[in-house]
Design a protein around this motif. Structure first.
Motif, mmCIF file in Angstrom:
data_model
loop_
_atom_site.group_PDB
_atom_site.id
_atom_site.type_symbol
_atom_site.label_atom_id
_atom_site.label_comp_id
_atom_site.label_asym_id
_atom_site.label_seq_id
_atom_site.Cartn_x
_atom_site.Cartn_y
_atom_site.Cartn_z
ATOM 1 N N LEU A 40 20.183 11.612 1.619
ATOM 2 C CA LEU A 40 19.168 10.568 1.692
ATOM 3 C C LEU A 40 19.766 9.268 2.227
ATOM 4 O O LEU A 40 20.969 9.033 2.108
ATOM 5 N N PRO A 41 18.947 8.396 2.798
ATOM 6 C CA PRO A 41 19.450 7.070 3.177
ATOM 7 C C PRO A 41 19.706 6.248 1.928
ATOM 8 O O PRO A 41 19.014 6.402 0.913
ATOM 9 N N PRO A 42 20.689 5.343 1.942
ATOM 10 C CA PRO A 42 20.967 4.518 0.760
ATOM 11 C C PRO A 42 19.851 3.503 0.522
ATOM 12 O O PRO A 42 19.095 3.163 1.442
ATOM 13 N N PRO A 43 19.715 3.016 -0.705
ATOM 14 C CA PRO A 43 18.681 2.018 -0.997
ATOM 15 C C PRO A 43 18.762 0.785 -0.110
ATOM 16 O O PRO A 43 17.732 0.186 0.224
ATOM 17 N N SER A 44 19.975 0.379 0.266
ATOM 18 C CA SER A 44 20.103 -0.795 1.130
ATOM 19 C C SER A 44 19.403 -0.573 2.468
ATOM 20 O O SER A 44 18.741 -1.479 2.995
ATOM 21 N N ALA A 45 19.509 0.655 3.037
ATOM 22 C CA ALA A 45 18.821 0.956 4.290
ATOM 23 C C ALA A 45 17.311 1.009 4.088
ATOM 24 O O ALA A 45 16.541 0.570 4.952
ATOM 25 N N VAL A 46 16.891 1.534 2.940
ATOM 26 C CA VAL A 46 15.455 1.611 2.636
ATOM 27 C C VAL A 46 14.862 0.216 2.498
ATOM 28 O O VAL A 46 13.773 -0.067 3.011
ATOM 29 N N VAL A 47 15.584 -0.673 1.820
ATOM 30 C CA VAL A 47 15.103 -2.043 1.659
ATOM 31 C C VAL A 47 14.995 -2.738 3.014
ATOM 32 O O VAL A 47 14.016 -3.447 3.293
ATOM 33 N N GLY A 48 15.982 -2.533 3.879
ATOM 34 C CA GLY A 48 15.931 -3.126 5.203
ATOM 35 C C GLY A 48 14.743 -2.643 5.998
ATOM 36 O O GLY A 48 14.051 -3.430 6.665
ATOM 37 N N ASP A 49 14.460 -1.344 5.920
ATOM 38 C CA ASP A 49 13.315 -0.797 6.637
ATOM 39 C C ASP A 49 12.005 -1.307 6.035
ATOM 40 O O ASP A 49 11.043 -1.570 6.756
ATOM 41 N N PHE A 50 11.986 -1.458 4.707
ATOM 42 C CA PHE A 50 10.778 -1.972 4.070
ATOM 43 C C PHE A 50 10.477 -3.397 4.521
ATOM 44 O O PHE A 50 9.315 -3.749 4.773
ATOM 45 N N LEU A 51 11.511 -4.240 4.630
ATOM 46 C CA LEU A 51 11.298 -5.615 5.056
ATOM 47 C C LEU A 51 10.733 -5.672 6.472
ATOM 48 O O LEU A 51 9.875 -6.517 6.776
ATOM 49 N N ASP A 227 12.418 9.272 11.128
ATOM 50 C CA ASP A 227 12.793 8.004 10.525
ATOM 51 C C ASP A 227 12.839 8.205 9.008
ATOM 52 O O ASP A 227 11.872 7.923 8.296
ATOM 53 N N LEU A 228 13.991 8.705 8.522
ATOM 54 C CA LEU A 228 14.094 9.051 7.107
ATOM 55 C C LEU A 228 13.957 7.841 6.177
ATOM 56 O O LEU A 228 13.288 7.944 5.140
ATOM 57 N N PRO A 229 14.550 6.686 6.500
ATOM 58 C CA PRO A 229 14.323 5.523 5.623
ATOM 59 C C PRO A 229 12.848 5.176 5.475
ATOM 60 O O PRO A 229 12.396 4.811 4.393
ATOM 61 N N ARG A 230 12.095 5.317 6.555
ATOM 62 C CA ARG A 230 10.663 5.000 6.473
ATOM 63 C C ARG A 230 9.910 6.032 5.645
ATOM 64 O O ARG A 230 8.935 5.702 4.962
ATOM 65 N N VAL A 231 10.351 7.283 5.711
ATOM 66 C CA VAL A 231 9.758 8.303 4.839
ATOM 67 C C VAL A 231 9.931 7.916 3.377
ATOM 68 O O VAL A 231 9.003 7.995 2.576
ATOM 69 N N ILE A 236 8.015 5.730 -1.835
ATOM 70 C CA ILE A 236 8.071 4.734 -2.904
ATOM 71 C C ILE A 236 6.755 3.957 -2.968
ATOM 72 O O ILE A 236 6.259 3.630 -4.055
ATOM 73 N N SER A 237 6.183 3.665 -1.811
ATOM 74 C CA SER A 237 4.890 2.977 -1.777
ATOM 75 C C SER A 237 3.821 3.794 -2.480
ATOM 76 O O SER A 237 2.988 3.243 -3.221
ATOM 77 N N LEU A 238 3.855 5.087 -2.272
ATOM 78 C CA LEU A 238 2.898 5.961 -2.950
ATOM 79 C C LEU A 238 3.103 5.946 -4.458
ATOM 80 O O LEU A 238 2.138 5.932 -5.231
ATOM 81 N N GLY A 239 4.374 5.952 -4.874
ATOM 82 C CA GLY A 239 4.653 5.891 -6.302
ATOM 83 C C GLY A 239 4.145 4.601 -6.927
ATOM 84 O O GLY A 239 3.555 4.607 -8.009
ATOM 85 N N ILE A 240 4.352 3.489 -6.229
ATOM 86 C CA ILE A 240 3.876 2.199 -6.747
ATOM 87 C C ILE A 240 2.353 2.172 -6.776
ATOM 88 O O ILE A 240 1.736 1.698 -7.744
ATOM 89 N N ALA A 241 1.728 2.687 -5.720
ATOM 90 C CA ALA A 241 0.260 2.714 -5.668
ATOM 91 C C ALA A 241 -0.313 3.565 -6.807
ATOM 92 O O ALA A 241 -1.292 3.180 -7.452
#
Length: 264
Positions: A40-51, A227-231, A236-241
């Motif tokens: 999996l991509p690390p959380p730091s990469a996921v946060v960057g993609d989220f921003l 784009d695995l970070p975006r996946v 995570i967006s679905l989990g929050i929703a």
């Protein structure tokens, strides 16, 4: 609000993120890749993609579309499932006629209705909403039936002996007794509704762009683009929703059942 519970939840989330970061980078440090999580991509990469994604209107439009579909299907399921469950529980002839059909349809997965829904309804929005409605309907009906069957008939007879009308008995005796079961069915139905709407958006093809198809299509669009970070961001967006939606159901239940707050 329970402050201790919030603290424990925050500690759990932080610990999970740290373990995730370590697991994804462990292979680079030691040469040994942690199974499954290490890819999996690390959380730091996921946060960057989220921003990056959060700055685009299409992302929030996906949130809005999925929420609208979930809430619309869920609301119709409550409006139809509540009275239907009550009729099945209180009218033997109605139960004998309708319940066999209901039980025959219940094992069919909601996603199996997607092709039929596309043919039945003139627009994609109505098709997706119909499938989400089916996902919530069956838990609501079954829980209302179970709750109605557990009502002590002596309470109804006592109210009648004191001259209470049928409407008064329903408002003051039956409905409060049914509420816990109804809210349980609503909570289960809400979870299923999010699972169904994501798959329905994915199968239906969403829209021309990622922001046109909801969060489910966002997952699929990111997967197709490798784009695995975006996946992961979409997941995570679905989990929050889903968490926010369940919170709305719990808040509604607490408001409708103040006696449970007093008992707690």
């Amino acid at each position: 609000m329970n402050v201790d519970a919030v603290k424990r939840g925050a500690i759990g989330i932080v610990a999970f993120v740290i373990a995730w970061e370590v697991a994804t980078r462990f292979g680079g440090w030691t040469g040994f890749t942690v199974p499954f999580v290490g890819t999996l991509p690390p959380p730091s990469a996921v946060v960057g993609d989220f921003l990056q994604l959060a700055a685009r209107p299409g992302y929030w439009n996906s949130w809005s579309l999925s929420f609208q579909r979930v809430l619309a299907g869920f609301a119709v399921a409550l409006l139809v499932g509540g009275p239907l469950g009550l009729l099945i529980a209180t009218r033997p002839r109605f139960r004998q006629t309708v319940f066999p059909v209901f039980e025959a349809l219940r094992p069919i997965p909601p996603l199996a209705w997607v092709p039929i829904a596309i043919l039945f309804w003139p627009t994609q929005e109505l098709s997706i909403t119909f499938v989400t409605f089916l996902g919530a309907l069956f838990p609501v009906v079954l829980n209302v039936v179970g709750g109605a069957e557990q009502i002590d008939r002596r309470h109804v007879l006592a109210a009648r002996s004191m001259g209470a009308s049928s409407g008064y008995i329903f408002r003051r005796v039956l409905f409060p007794a049914l509420l816990p079961s109804l809210m349980t069915g609503a909570a289960v139905g809400m979870g299923i509704t999010w699972e169904v709407v994501v798959a329905a958006e994915l199968i239906s093809g969403g829209g021309k762009q990622a922001g046109d198809g909801g969060l489910g299509f966002l997952v699929w669009n990111a997967y197709q683009g490798n784009d695995l970070p975006r996946v992961v961001v979409a997941m995570i967006s679905l989990g929050i929703a889903g968490y926010l939606s369940s919170g709305l159901v719990r808040a509604l239940g607490n408001r409708l059942m103040p006696w449970q707050r007093v008992a707690a």
